[in-house]
Design an enzyme around this catalytic site. Structure first.
Site, PDB file in Angstrom:
ATOM      1  N   HIS A   1       0.862  -1.182   0.000  1.00 23.79           N
ATOM      2  CA  HIS A   1       0.000   0.000   0.000  1.00 23.79           C
ATOM      3  C   HIS A   1       0.897   1.230   0.000  1.00 23.79           C
ATOM      4  CE1 HIS A   1      -3.772   2.216   0.784  1.00 23.79           C
ATOM      5  NE2 HIS A   1      -2.945   3.084   1.353  1.00 23.79           N
ATOM      6  N   CYS A   2       0.770   2.045  -1.037  1.00 23.00           N
ATOM      7  CA  CYS A   2       1.640   3.208  -1.208  1.00 23.00           C
ATOM      8  C   CYS A   2       0.926   4.471  -0.731  1.00 23.00           C
ATOM      9  CB  CYS A   2       2.050   3.352  -2.680  1.00 23.00           C
ATOM     10  SG  CYS A   2       3.171   4.746  -2.965  1.00 23.00           S
ATOM     11  N   PRO A   3       1.379   5.119   0.349  1.00 23.99           N
ATOM     12  CA  PRO A   3       0.726   6.363   0.783  1.00 23.99           C
ATOM     13  C   PRO A   3       0.920   7.511  -0.190  1.00 23.99           C
ATOM     14  CG  PRO A   3       2.708   5.942   2.069  1.00 23.99           C
ATOM     15  CD  PRO A   3       2.491   4.727   1.228  1.00 23.99           C
TER      16      PRO A   3
ATOM     17  N   ASN B   1      -1.891   7.006  -2.300  1.00 30.92           N
ATOM     18  CA  ASN B   1      -3.144   6.813  -1.571  1.00 30.92           C
ATOM     19  C   ASN B   1      -3.932   5.668  -2.204  1.00 30.92           C
ATOM     20  OD1 ASN B   1      -4.961   7.335   0.501  1.00 30.92           O
ATOM     21  ND2 ASN B   1      -6.164   8.760  -0.732  1.00 30.92           N
ATOM     22  N   ASN B   2      -3.214   4.627  -2.570  1.00 34.76           N
ATOM     23  CA  ASN B   2      -3.819   3.501  -3.273  1.00 34.76           C
ATOM     24  C   ASN B   2      -2.918   2.281  -3.095  1.00 34.76           C
ATOM     25  OD1 ASN B   2      -5.568   2.032  -4.830  1.00 34.76           O
ATOM     26  ND2 ASN B   2      -4.950   2.917  -6.780  1.00 34.76           N
TER      27      ASN B   2
END
Length: 356
Positions: A183-185, A188-189
């Protein structure tokens, strides 16, 4: 001799019985929200000694569950801040390039270098913006919630639904993601089956853009830095306000792009290695543990999704013919990855141990 679990059960029973016997006269009626929290806490407390499988790990999970919930929700909300930060920093660099760098290039560089900077710079900017937009807006792919005939390997403990191969649960999205990488901040996805290529392409073109800006603006940065340092002399040089702003902007541009190039370049290289091996970030940790476990038994671990270094890249990029290297790799392309992310090609080594 009775075990410690028996004594813990007796203490909890007496504790709850004491609360039931306490008089409640003269107390104000608790609000509905507080009453719900009280009932929820009571159920959690009872579950600790009604569950015959209770152990120290279960108790620790219950204690740290609010912390996990807080971290997951903060990450979800901070994702909006991180995306806004990426857009703001990238826009600031583009504005400085147009207002400060390009005028210097037009006035000092020969024609062929001007054409090179215009063509390469705008192509890199186009690829960067396109892939970042697609990475943030493309659904990574979710595990089907309804009953189907798709082969599965396990049951998700959170969703309570079958999980296909290479599918993992994301506690931030609260969904099972097909071929989940992480999960890549900054997006945001989640990075999954349908947007993994967009994520890697964004990292690659952002790194290339930062390296390009760092190299191209190196001499401008040195001149600007020397000009700023000379302002402490007595008497200071007679720079106008606009010239001082240009000097500070060039220093900001070079420091930002150089630092991002080093940090993001390392991340891009790491993901390139994973793609070459036919792994995701999650599978890297799983396969590492499995490889170490089998080594102690004298066995060799083989990744069933490793189809060869070149084939791994062709499958990842969606290259099926020679012209696809131009139309699908060097130009913006929205082609879908191979397959639906539910089933995968059979392992190349059927008789060897493999991880799922």
């Amino acid at each position: 001799m009775r075990s410690w679990r028996w004594f813990l059960s007796r203490v909890m029973r007496l504790f709850l019985r004491w609360f039931r016997l306490c008089p409640r006269r003269g107390r104000r009626k608790r609000p509905s929200r507080l009453r719900d929290l009280w009932n929820y806490g009571t159920v959690l407390l009872k579950s600790l000694y009604y569950n015959v499988l209770t152990n120290s790990d279960t108790v620790l999970d219950c204690v740290f569950e609010p912390i996990y919930w807080l971290v997951d929700n903060m990450t979800r909300w901070f994702g909006v801040v991180f995306v806004s930060l990426v857009i703001a920093l990238t826009s600031s660099v583009v504005i400085i390039v147009y207002l400060c760098v390009l005028p210097i290039i037009f006035s000092t560089y020969p024609v062929h270098w001007i054409l090179w900077h215009l063509c390469y710079g705008h192509w890199n900017l186009l690829m960067l913006v396109y892939h970042y937009y697609k990475a943030t807006t493309t659904c990574p792919g979710f595990s089907p919630q309804e009953k189907s005939d798709i082969p599965t390997v396990t049951i998700c403990k959170k969703c309570i639904v079958p999980k296909p191969a290479r599918t993992h649960h994301c506690s931030i999205c609260n969904r099972c993601i097909l071929k989940m990488d992480h999960h890549c901040p900054w997006l945001n996805n989640c990075v999954g089956h349908f947007n993994h290529r967009y994520f890697f392409s964004f990292c690659l073109f952002m790194t290339m853009a930062c390296i390009y800006c760092s190299i191209s603006a190196k001499d401008m940065f040195l001149d600007a830095y020397n000009a700023i340092e000379s302002s402490y002399q007595t008497p200071p040089p007679a720079f106008t306000r606009q010239e001082r702003m240009v000097h500070k902007s060039l220093v900001y541009l070079w420091v930002l792009t150089s630092s991002v190039a080093v940090a993001l370049g390392g991340l891009t290289l790491w993901h390139a290695i994973l793609i070459t091996r036919g792994e995701t970030s999650v599978e890297r940790h799983i396969n590492h543990k499995e490889r170490r476990r089998l080594r102690l038994k004298g066995k060799v671990f083989r990744n069933p999704y490793h189809l060869g270094k070149i084939n791994n890249w062709k499958i990842f990029l969606g290259v099926e013919k020679q012209s696809d290297w131009l139309t699908r790799v060097l130009l913006p392309s929205s082609h879908l990855p191979r397959g639906e992310g539910l089933t995968w090609d059979g392992p190349a080594h059927k008789n060897n141990t493999m991880a799922i």
